[in-house]
Design a protein around this motif. Sequence first.
Motif, PDB file in Angstrom:
ATOM      1  N   THR A  40     -14.908   4.853 -17.908  1.00 40.86           N
ATOM      2  CA  THR A  40     -14.171   4.877 -19.151  1.00 40.86           C
ATOM      3  C   THR A  40     -13.542   3.484 -19.249  1.00 40.86           C
ATOM      4  O   THR A  40     -13.150   2.773 -18.581  1.00 40.86           O
ATOM      5  N   PRO A  41     -13.520   2.934 -20.564  1.00 36.08           N
ATOM      6  CA  PRO A  41     -13.130   1.716 -20.901  1.00 36.08           C
ATOM      7  C   PRO A  41     -11.627   1.540 -20.448  1.00 36.08           C
ATOM      8  O   PRO A  41     -10.826   2.530 -20.729  1.00 36.08           O
ATOM      9  N   THR A  42     -10.979   0.425 -19.843  1.00 32.56           N
ATOM     10  CA  THR A  42      -9.798   0.406 -19.598  1.00 32.56           C
ATOM     11  C   THR A  42      -8.843   0.139 -20.666  1.00 32.56           C
ATOM     12  O   THR A  42      -9.329  -0.371 -21.738  1.00 32.56           O
ATOM     13  N   ASP A  43      -7.491   0.743 -20.388  1.00 29.17           N
ATOM     14  CA  ASP A  43      -6.456   0.637 -21.387  1.00 29.17           C
ATOM     15  C   ASP A  43      -5.759  -0.496 -21.360  1.00 29.17           C
ATOM     16  O   ASP A  43      -4.567  -0.806 -21.970  1.00 29.17           O
ATOM     17  N   PRO A  51      -6.345  -6.936 -16.127  1.00 28.44           N
ATOM     18  CA  PRO A  51      -7.032  -6.158 -15.270  1.00 28.44           C
ATOM     19  C   PRO A  51      -8.154  -6.535 -15.072  1.00 28.44           C
ATOM     20  O   PRO A  51      -9.080  -7.135 -15.921  1.00 28.44           O
ATOM     21  N   ILE A  52      -8.878  -6.526 -13.774  1.00 26.80           N
ATOM     22  CA  ILE A  52     -10.441  -6.791 -13.755  1.00 26.80           C
ATOM     23  C   ILE A  52     -11.367  -5.738 -13.790  1.00 26.80           C
ATOM     24  O   ILE A  52     -10.926  -4.742 -13.288  1.00 26.80           O
ATOM     25  N   LYS A  89     -22.339   7.705 -13.470  1.00 30.55           N
ATOM     26  CA  LYS A  89     -20.775   7.029 -12.685  1.00 30.55           C
ATOM     27  C   LYS A  89     -20.452   5.829 -13.272  1.00 30.55           C
ATOM     28  O   LYS A  89     -19.183   5.174 -13.318  1.00 30.55           O
ATOM     29  N   PHE A  90     -21.274   5.241 -14.026  1.00 23.81           N
ATOM     30  CA  PHE A  90     -21.133   3.877 -14.859  1.00 23.81           C
ATOM     31  C   PHE A  90     -21.462   4.123 -16.281  1.00 23.81           C
ATOM     32  O   PHE A  90     -22.461   4.312 -16.779  1.00 23.81           O
ATOM     33  N   GLY A  91     -20.352   3.672 -16.998  1.00 27.75           N
ATOM     34  CA  GLY A  91     -20.327   3.875 -18.567  1.00 27.75           C
ATOM     35  C   GLY A  91     -20.977   3.042 -19.255  1.00 27.75           C
ATOM     36  O   GLY A  91     -21.070   1.787 -19.070  1.00 27.75           O
ATOM     37  N   SER A  92     -21.634   3.431 -20.065  1.00 28.12           N
ATOM     38  CA  SER A  92     -22.468   2.566 -21.249  1.00 28.12           C
ATOM     39  C   SER A  92     -21.693   1.803 -22.211  1.00 28.12           C
ATOM     40  O   SER A  92     -22.309   0.870 -22.854  1.00 28.12           O
ATOM     41  N   LYS A  96     -14.869  -7.568 -17.355  1.00 24.48           N
ATOM     42  CA  LYS A  96     -13.884  -8.202 -17.784  1.00 24.48           C
ATOM     43  C   LYS A  96     -12.976  -8.913 -16.640  1.00 24.48           C
ATOM     44  O   LYS A  96     -12.684  -8.111 -15.750  1.00 24.48           O
ATOM     45  N   ASN A  97     -12.650 -10.040 -16.893  1.00 18.26           N
ATOM     46  CA  ASN A  97     -12.031 -11.104 -15.889  1.00 18.26           C
ATOM     47  C   ASN A  97     -12.496 -11.069 -14.590  1.00 18.26           C
ATOM     48  O   ASN A  97     -11.904 -11.158 -13.385  1.00 18.26           O
TER      49      ASN A  97
END
Length: 342
Positions: free
Chosen positions: A141-144, A162-163, A203-206, A211-212
């Motif tokens: 899920t994309p980080t907030d 965030p990394i 397990k890995f989102g499209s 990032k970072n």
Amino acid sequence: MTSGDVSSESSSKASKISKKPKYSRFTQQELPACKPILTPGLVIGILISLAIIFIPIGLCSISASENVVELVDRYDDACVPSNHEERIGFIQDADTNKTCSRTLTVPRKMKHPIYVYYQLDNFYQNHRRYVKSRDDHQLWTPTDGSTSKLCEPEAADSDGHPIVPCGLIAWSLFNDTYKFSRNDNQLDVNKKDIAWNSDRTKKFGSNVYPKNFQSHGLIGGAKLNASIPLSEQEDLIVWMRTAALPTFRKLYGRIETDLEANEKITVIIQNNYNTYSFNGEKKLVISTATWIGGKNDFLGRMYMTVGGASLCFAILFALLFIIKPRGLWEIQTTFPGTEIPL
């Protein structure tokens, strides 16, 4: 109140307090059951059956393993200076040219697909803190914008951002690269579909992008393309499936063409990954596969061992039964209480 009333009242209280289960054939273990008698003939028959099943499977497994053509080349010691202190300094110096050329000879004809692996020795991916240093929710899920405590100390960069992906597993991503050629013609390595389909889709989102990652502070391993989603970063997906043993292989790619016997293969290696600090080893493995997988004699030998042992015991029991036979009545005499159905 009469004595009869007192006794009836006490018996009623006792019946209320009693936790004795109701009678059933199941609780009393009175259900019908099969109680086979292990006669010499039955035991010998079972052992021979095991031998008939296990020995052919073992022979087929060993034969399949022998048909696998495998080429293993250790390059970590050959691609850096021999001095131990210089080796660590060499691998940590970002300005040093780490290109290394290796020439390999194909022992037998290798039919495609030919699998390319990298093997690491003395690398404990199963360490508790290492295995826990990841955030599966972040990978899907994309980080907030918040950092994950699960990934410390690789949760955020030096500026507090965030990394993605965070954690020690992703941070230590393997970053050696290989380029193959024969007769001055490049051999393409197909890196598509090298990871498990369930990992890519579940397990890995499209819609999750790096990032970072490896941008500030101490650099651990490979970098990731920030424009490619994690579900397509298959080198990362393969690396994130941690190994159970300190010596392991991970799939790097596939060569989609045949290699002939005694053919010379030139490999240009970018020797970037630091295994020298913990006395680890790096090996390049080129291998074919059969129905049983890669080269592995252990499974076939175990089948042969169990089947051979069963056959030996069957012959031993048969000889004992022939030389000194025993009737069922002798079992009841030797072990009193044993019931022999007539």
